[in-house]
Design a protein around this motif. Structure first.
Motif, PDB file in Angstrom:
ATOM      1  N   ILE A  31       0.830  -1.201   0.000  1.00 49.41           N
ATOM      2  CA  ILE A  31       0.000   0.000   0.000  1.00 49.41           C
ATOM      3  C   ILE A  31       0.868   1.256   0.000  1.00 49.41           C
ATOM      4  N   GLY A  32       1.987   1.218   0.698  1.00 52.20           N
ATOM      5  CA  GLY A  32       2.877   2.382   0.721  1.00 52.20           C
ATOM      6  C   GLY A  32       3.431   2.701  -0.650  1.00 52.20           C
ATOM      7  N   ASN A  33       3.793   1.674  -1.387  1.00 55.14           N
ATOM      8  CA  ASN A  33       4.305   1.882  -2.742  1.00 55.14           C
ATOM      9  C   ASN A  33       3.213   2.422  -3.653  1.00 55.14           C
ATOM     10  N   ARG A  34       1.978   1.970  -3.439  1.00 55.97           N
ATOM     11  CA  ARG A  34       0.853   2.461  -4.243  1.00 55.97           C
ATOM     12  C   ARG A  34       0.605   3.941  -3.970  1.00 55.97           C
ATOM     13  N   ILE A  35       0.700   4.341  -2.687  1.00 54.77           N
ATOM     14  CA  ILE A  35       0.539   5.749  -2.318  1.00 54.77           C
ATOM     15  C   ILE A  35       1.620   6.583  -3.009  1.00 54.77           C
ATOM     16  N   LYS A  36       2.845   6.095  -2.973  1.00 55.47           N
ATOM     17  CA  LYS A  36       3.965   6.791  -3.617  1.00 55.47           C
ATOM     18  C   LYS A  36       3.712   6.951  -5.117  1.00 55.47           C
ATOM     19  N   THR A  37       3.249   5.891  -5.771  1.00 54.56           N
ATOM     20  CA  THR A  37       2.977   5.926  -7.208  1.00 54.56           C
ATOM     21  C   THR A  37       1.918   6.971  -7.538  1.00 54.56           C
ATOM     22  N   VAL A  38       0.826   6.984  -6.776  1.00 54.26           N
ATOM     23  CA  VAL A  38      -0.256   7.942  -7.019  1.00 54.26           C
ATOM     24  C   VAL A  38       0.230   9.356  -6.743  1.00 54.26           C
ATOM     25  N   LEU A  39       0.956   9.551  -5.660  1.00 55.03           N
ATOM     26  CA  LEU A  39       1.483  10.875  -5.307  1.00 55.03           C
ATOM     27  C   LEU A  39       2.354  11.437  -6.430  1.00 55.03           C
ATOM     28  N   PHE A  40       3.302  10.638  -6.899  1.00 56.32           N
ATOM     29  CA  PHE A  40       4.217  11.108  -7.932  1.00 56.32           C
ATOM     30  C   PHE A  40       3.526  11.250  -9.286  1.00 56.32           C
ATOM     31  N   SER A  41       2.500  10.433  -9.553  1.00 51.54           N
ATOM     32  CA  SER A  41       1.764  10.574 -10.817  1.00 51.54           C
ATOM     33  C   SER A  41       0.999  11.898 -10.853  1.00 51.54           C
ATOM     34  N   GLN A  42       0.723  12.455  -9.674  1.00 53.45           N
ATOM     35  CA  GLN A  42       0.058  13.758  -9.576  1.00 53.45           C
ATOM     36  C   GLN A  42       1.076  14.892  -9.518  1.00 53.45           C
ATOM     37  N   HIS A  43       2.342  14.555  -9.748  1.00 50.09           N
ATOM     38  CA  HIS A  43       3.440  15.530  -9.741  1.00 50.09           C
ATOM     39  C   HIS A  43       3.534  16.261  -8.407  1.00 50.09           C
ATOM     40  N   ARG A  44       3.326  15.487  -7.339  1.00 51.10           N
ATOM     41  CA  ARG A  44       3.446  16.011  -5.970  1.00 51.10           C
ATOM     42  C   ARG A  44       4.673  15.382  -5.330  1.00 51.10           C
ATOM     43  N   ASN A  72      -7.348   5.153   9.443  1.00 51.49           N
ATOM     44  CA  ASN A  72      -7.564   6.599   9.507  1.00 51.49           C
ATOM     45  C   ASN A  72      -6.525   7.357   8.694  1.00 51.49           C
ATOM     46  N   LEU A  73      -5.281   6.899   8.726  1.00 44.33           N
ATOM     47  CA  LEU A  73      -4.240   7.538   7.929  1.00 44.33           C
ATOM     48  C   LEU A  73      -4.510   7.341   6.446  1.00 44.33           C
ATOM     49  N   LEU A  74      -4.925   6.130   6.059  1.00 41.48           N
ATOM     50  CA  LEU A  74      -5.237   5.873   4.652  1.00 41.48           C
ATOM     51  C   LEU A  74      -6.416   6.728   4.199  1.00 41.48           C
ATOM     52  N   LYS A  75      -7.399   6.911   5.062  1.00 44.83           N
ATOM     53  CA  LYS A  75      -8.543   7.774   4.735  1.00 44.83           C
ATOM     54  C   LYS A  75      -8.067   9.203   4.505  1.00 44.83           C
ATOM     55  N   GLN A  76      -7.213   9.681   5.382  1.00 38.77           N
ATOM     56  CA  GLN A  76      -6.689  11.042   5.271  1.00 38.77           C
ATOM     57  C   GLN A  76      -5.902  11.214   3.964  1.00 38.77           C
ATOM     58  N   ILE A  77      -5.050  10.252   3.649  1.00 42.71           N
ATOM     59  CA  ILE A  77      -4.254  10.315   2.423  1.00 42.71           C
ATOM     60  C   ILE A  77      -5.159  10.210   1.195  1.00 42.71           C
ATOM     61  N   SER A  78      -6.189   9.377   1.259  1.00 41.89           N
ATOM     62  CA  SER A  78      -7.144   9.253   0.154  1.00 41.89           C
ATOM     63  C   SER A  78      -7.830  10.579  -0.134  1.00 41.89           C
ATOM     64  N   ILE A  79      -8.213  11.268   0.918  1.00 42.33           N
ATOM     65  CA  ILE A  79      -8.874  12.572   0.763  1.00 42.33           C
ATOM     66  C   ILE A  79      -7.896  13.594   0.190  1.00 42.33           C
ATOM     67  N   ILE A  80      -6.689  13.634   0.734  1.00 42.74           N
ATOM     68  CA  ILE A  80      -5.675  14.590   0.273  1.00 42.74           C
ATOM     69  C   ILE A  80      -5.352  14.385  -1.201  1.00 42.74           C
ATOM     70  N   LEU A  81      -5.173  13.123  -1.598  1.00 43.83           N
ATOM     71  CA  LEU A  81      -4.795  12.819  -2.983  1.00 43.83           C
ATOM     72  C   LEU A  81      -6.004  12.655  -3.906  1.00 43.83           C
ATOM     73  N   LYS A  82      -7.213  12.718  -3.319  1.00 41.59           N
ATOM     74  CA  LYS A  82      -8.451  12.512  -4.091  1.00 41.59           C
ATOM     75  C   LYS A  82      -8.368  11.208  -4.884  1.00 41.59           C
ATOM     76  N   HIS A  83      -7.973  10.153  -4.172  1.00 42.48           N
ATOM     77  CA  HIS A  83      -7.812   8.835  -4.784  1.00 42.48           C
ATOM     78  C   HIS A  83      -8.375   7.788  -3.831  1.00 42.48           C
ATOM     79  N   ASP A  84      -9.202   6.882  -4.336  1.00 43.72           N
ATOM     80  CA  ASP A  84      -9.867   5.875  -3.497  1.00 43.72           C
ATOM     81  C   ASP A  84      -9.009   4.608  -3.360  1.00 43.72           C
TER      82      ASP A  84
END
Length: 99
Positions: A31-44, A72-84
């Protein structure tokens, strides 16, 4: 990846070993790697995410290494990145049968 399950049971003060057949399991990407992938794909950047959470940038790099994460952390990150991420986890856990 294959996993063999071994069960130990106590029988009259002796340990008996029961071997189960090999079970093949497909593991989802960490899941951490997936968060990283989504974050960087959004150029963040990790720094940007750390400011949003808020936490130290080094904590974000720790999140990238995780195989599991607090809901709760995953929910927060999902909201921040607008990714489910929850939908992805659900689809990986309960794949729809193809007809």
């Amino acid at each position: 990846m294959s996993i063999s399950f071994v069960f130990l049971i106590l029988v009259n003060a002796e340990i008996a070993v029961i071997l189960r057949p090999l079970i093949f399991i497909k593991f989802m990407e960490k899941i951490g790697n997936r968060i990283k992938t989504v974050l960087f794909s959004q150029h963040r950047s990790a720094k940007w995410l750390a400011e949003q959470i808020p936490c130290e940038r080094t904590n974000v790099y720790d999140i990238f290494k995780r195989a599991d994460i607090n809901v709760n952390l995953l929910k927060q990150i999902s909201i921040i990145l607008k990714h489910d991420f929850f939908k992805e986890l659900s689809e990986d856990t309960f794949p729809k049968s193809r007809k």
